[in-house]
Design a protein around this motif. Structure first.
Motif, short mmCIF file in Angstrom:
data_model
loop_
_atom_site.label_atom_id
_atom_site.label_comp_id
_atom_site.label_asym_id
_atom_site.label_seq_id
_atom_site.Cartn_x
_atom_site.Cartn_y
_atom_site.Cartn_z
N VAL A 2 0.87 -1.18 0.00
CA VAL A 2 0.00 0.00 0.00
C VAL A 2 0.90 1.22 0.00
CG1 VAL A 2 -1.74 1.33 1.26
CG2 VAL A 2 -1.79 -1.18 1.33
N ALA A 4 0.42 5.48 0.33
CA ALA A 4 -0.62 6.44 0.68
C ALA A 4 0.00 7.72 1.22
CB ALA A 4 -1.58 5.84 1.70
N TYR A 19 -1.61 5.34 12.74
CA TYR A 19 -1.47 4.16 11.90
C TYR A 19 -1.01 2.95 12.72
CZ TYR A 19 -0.54 1.86 7.35
OH TYR A 19 -0.56 1.05 6.26
N TYR A 54 3.69 10.56 -1.52
CA TYR A 54 3.11 9.70 -0.50
C TYR A 54 3.94 9.80 0.77
CZ TYR A 54 6.57 6.88 -2.96
OH TYR A 54 7.71 6.45 -3.57
N GLU A 85 -12.55 1.73 5.71
CA GLU A 85 -12.50 3.05 5.09
C GLU A 85 -12.82 4.16 6.08
OE1 GLU A 85 -15.08 2.65 1.69
OE2 GLU A 85 -13.51 1.65 0.50
N GLU A 88 -9.69 4.58 8.13
CA GLU A 88 -8.63 5.20 7.32
C GLU A 88 -8.87 6.69 7.13
OE1 GLU A 88 -7.27 1.35 4.64
OE2 GLU A 88 -8.63 2.83 3.77
N LEU A 92 -5.61 8.94 6.67
CA LEU A 92 -5.15 8.84 5.28
C LEU A 92 -5.96 9.74 4.35
CD1 LEU A 92 -4.71 4.98 4.83
CD2 LEU A 92 -2.91 6.68 5.16
N ILE A 97 -4.59 6.47 -1.88
CA ILE A 97 -4.33 5.08 -1.52
C ILE A 97 -4.24 4.21 -2.78
CG2 ILE A 97 -5.17 3.05 -0.28
CD1 ILE A 97 -6.70 5.06 1.57
#
Length: 116
Positions: A2, A4, A19, A54, A85, A88, A92, A97
């Motif tokens: 991933v 992001a 995170y 990112y 989601e 996140e 994020l 993403i």
């Protein structure tokens, strides 16, 4: 894997803390399957320099392809996808993403000390 970008307004420290200390334990508890190992590579942004596109490169490492397939199937469940989601969204930028599978090759020029 991933890649992001963090949510606007969060410091690098807030991003890392959420995170690692909130999102990952939350997802671990939510999932019946999941990664055996989760690595986060946080991008170091030197002061005064332009930020990268990112802020993190994450690796979710599974024991085998069957466990990976079970994890992917579980994450496609509408309820679990919505919960992931929602969580996140706290740390994020959703538009940033990208999730993808990789095949890893490694070349060792000299062994590293344990723990590196």
């Amino acid at each position: 894997m991933v890649i992001a970008r963090k949510k606007a307004g969060l410091s690098d420290e807030e991003f890392r803390a959420y995170y690692s200390n909130r999102h990952l334990p939350y997802m671990h508890d939510l999932m019946d399957h999941g990664a055996a190992v989760h690595r986060r590579h946080f991008i170091v942004h030197p002061d005064g320099e332009e930020r990268a596109d990112y802020d993190v490169i994450s690796e979710a490492i599974h024991e085998d392809m069957d466990t990976l397939a079970a994890t992917v199937a579980e994450l496609s469940d509408p309820r679990k996808r919505r919960l992931r989601e929602e969580d996140e969204s706290h740390f994020l930028d959703p538009a940033s993403i990208s999730i993808f599978a990789v095949e890893t090759e490694e070349t060792v020029f000299r062994p590293l000390e344990a723990g590196l």
